[in-house]
Motif scaffolding. Structure first.
Motif, PDB file in Angstrom:
ATOM      1  N   UNK A 166       0.401  -1.188   0.102  1.00 47.07           N
ATOM      2  CA  UNK A 166       0.043  -0.271   0.107  1.00 47.07           C
ATOM      3  C   UNK A 166       0.966   0.954  -0.015  1.00 47.07           C
ATOM      4  N   UNK A 215      -2.908  13.544   3.272  1.00 49.63           N
ATOM      5  CA  UNK A 215      -2.849  12.491   3.040  1.00 49.63           C
ATOM      6  C   UNK A 215      -3.114  13.104   1.254  1.00 49.63           C
ATOM      7  N   UNK A 221      -3.732   7.409  -2.678  1.00 54.38           N
ATOM      8  CA  UNK A 221      -2.807   6.448  -1.987  1.00 54.38           C
ATOM      9  C   UNK A 221      -3.064   5.158  -2.809  1.00 54.38           C
ATOM     10  N   UNK A 238       2.448   0.594   3.705  1.00 50.49           N
ATOM     11  CA  UNK A 238       2.613   0.016   5.017  1.00 50.49           C
ATOM     12  C   UNK A 238       2.132  -1.509   3.930  1.00 50.49           C
ATOM     13  N   UNK A 239       2.309  -1.910   4.681  1.00 47.74           N
ATOM     14  CA  UNK A 239       2.370  -3.670   4.337  1.00 47.74           C
ATOM     15  C   UNK A 239       0.320  -4.081   4.264  1.00 47.74           C
ATOM     16  N   UNK A 240      -0.206  -4.857   3.270  1.00 47.12           N
ATOM     17  CA  UNK A 240      -1.387  -4.818   3.794  1.00 47.12           C
ATOM     18  C   UNK A 240      -1.935  -6.216   4.741  1.00 47.12           C
ATOM     19  N   UNK A 267      -6.510  -3.601  10.034  1.00 49.54           N
ATOM     20  CA  UNK A 267      -6.158  -2.423   9.127  1.00 49.54           C
ATOM     21  C   UNK A 267      -5.386  -0.766   9.943  1.00 49.54           C
ATOM     22  N   UNK A 268      -4.665  -2.041  11.010  1.00 46.86           N
ATOM     23  CA  UNK A 268      -3.873  -0.859  11.555  1.00 46.86           C
ATOM     24  C   UNK A 268      -2.653  -0.981  11.832  1.00 46.86           C
ATOM     25  N   UNK A 269      -2.281  -1.511  10.825  1.00 48.18           N
ATOM     26  CA  UNK A 269      -0.780  -1.279  10.349  1.00 48.18           C
ATOM     27  C   UNK A 269      -0.132  -0.404   9.743  1.00 48.18           C
ATOM     28  N   UNK A 270       1.290  -0.056  10.527  1.00 51.83           N
ATOM     29  CA  UNK A 270       1.736   1.510  10.922  1.00 51.83           C
ATOM     30  C   UNK A 270       2.185   1.270   9.156  1.00 51.83           C
ATOM     31  N   UNK A 271       2.647   3.294   9.195  1.00 49.58           N
ATOM     32  CA  UNK A 271       2.888   3.292   7.840  1.00 49.58           C
ATOM     33  C   UNK A 271       4.601   4.247   8.331  1.00 49.58           C
ATOM     34  N   UNK A 308       7.527   5.839   6.877  1.00 54.74           N
ATOM     35  CA  UNK A 308       7.965   7.377   6.049  1.00 54.74           C
ATOM     36  C   UNK A 308       8.878   7.526   5.162  1.00 54.74           C
ATOM     37  N   UNK A 309       8.754   7.338   4.248  1.00 56.81           N
ATOM     38  CA  UNK A 309      10.014   8.933   3.880  1.00 56.81           C
ATOM     39  C   UNK A 309      10.568   9.349   4.129  1.00 56.81           C
TER      40      UNK A 309
END
Lengths: 114, 112
Positions: free
Chosen positions: A32, A46, A49, A92-94, A98-102, A104-105
């Protein structure tokens, strides 16, 4: 190798130019992909996406994902001075939930000169 | 348009003091997060929270940190004994699903 890399810039372009912002990543499990815009001392906003490889267009913005190269891009057409900000790629991982961390670059600083 | 809000916008504290940063997520969201951004550095994940419990936390989120959803609208981050290196922008985020996380404006924490 860093997990997500971006050219920090600063990138300076004239108003009306096409801007290309890029990120590379190392974890092939990312599914994602997001682009955030951050004005100075503000929260990330945002922009776009996408899920997996492909293109997505929204107005002047186009996001591209190439999972085979682990490379994502954001194109801004007809750039405006109000586009001047730091652009953060994020991913993020899928997960099944739905609570996976993001992740960032570090961000690319963009200035659009009138 | 619904948005995430955070208070205070700026918090100054002495080293060793406790601070509580407050967030009101978007009302129908179920997933909540805290991130931080040290000046000039990237945004870093601290913790995610779902169904009244921590889902995941980073190595930054040690025993000095805790999160709570004390009522139906607020989401808080507590730092028990602040250190100089805790000085950063702290962002709350919420999500209704599909990993689209919406961020608040941040609280700038300054530890003296």
């Amino acid at each position: 190798q860093k997990e997500v890399e971006q050219d920090p810039g600063p990138l300076s372009v004239p108003e009306g130019a096409i801007v290309s912002l890029n990120c590379t990543y190392s974890n092939s499990a990312f599914q994602y992909f997001m682009w955030y815009r951050q004005y100075s001392r503000k929260g990330p906003e945002l922009l776009m996406y996408t899920y997996s490889s492909g293109n997505k267009e929204d107005g002047r913005f186009t996001a591209q994902v190439d999972k085979s190269s682990k490379y994502i891009s954001l194109f801004i057409r007809d750039s405006q001075p109000s586009d001047s900000a730091t652009y953060l790629c994020a991913m993020s991982l899928l997960m099944k939930t739905s609570y996976d961390k993001v992740i960032f670059g570090p961000g690319t600083s963009l200035s659009v000169i009138p | 348009e619904p948005e995430v809000t955070q208070t205070p916008s700026h918090q100054v504290t002495q080293m060793g003091q406790e601070v509580i940063l407050r967030c009101v997520p978007i009302s129908n969201h179920l997933y909540f997060y805290w991130y931080r951004q040290i000046l000039g550095q990237k945004v870093e994940f601290l913790v995610s929270f779902y169904n009244n419990e921590i889902s995941e936390k980073s190595e930054i989120f040690d025993d000095q940190f805790s999160v709570e959803r004390p009522d139906g609208s607020n989401f808080t981050l507590k730092i028990r004994s602040t250190k100089l290196e805790d000085s950063a922008m702290y962002f709350c985020a919420s999500s209704g699903g599909y990993n689209e996380q919406f961020f608040g404006p941040g609280t700038r924490l300054t530890v003296l």
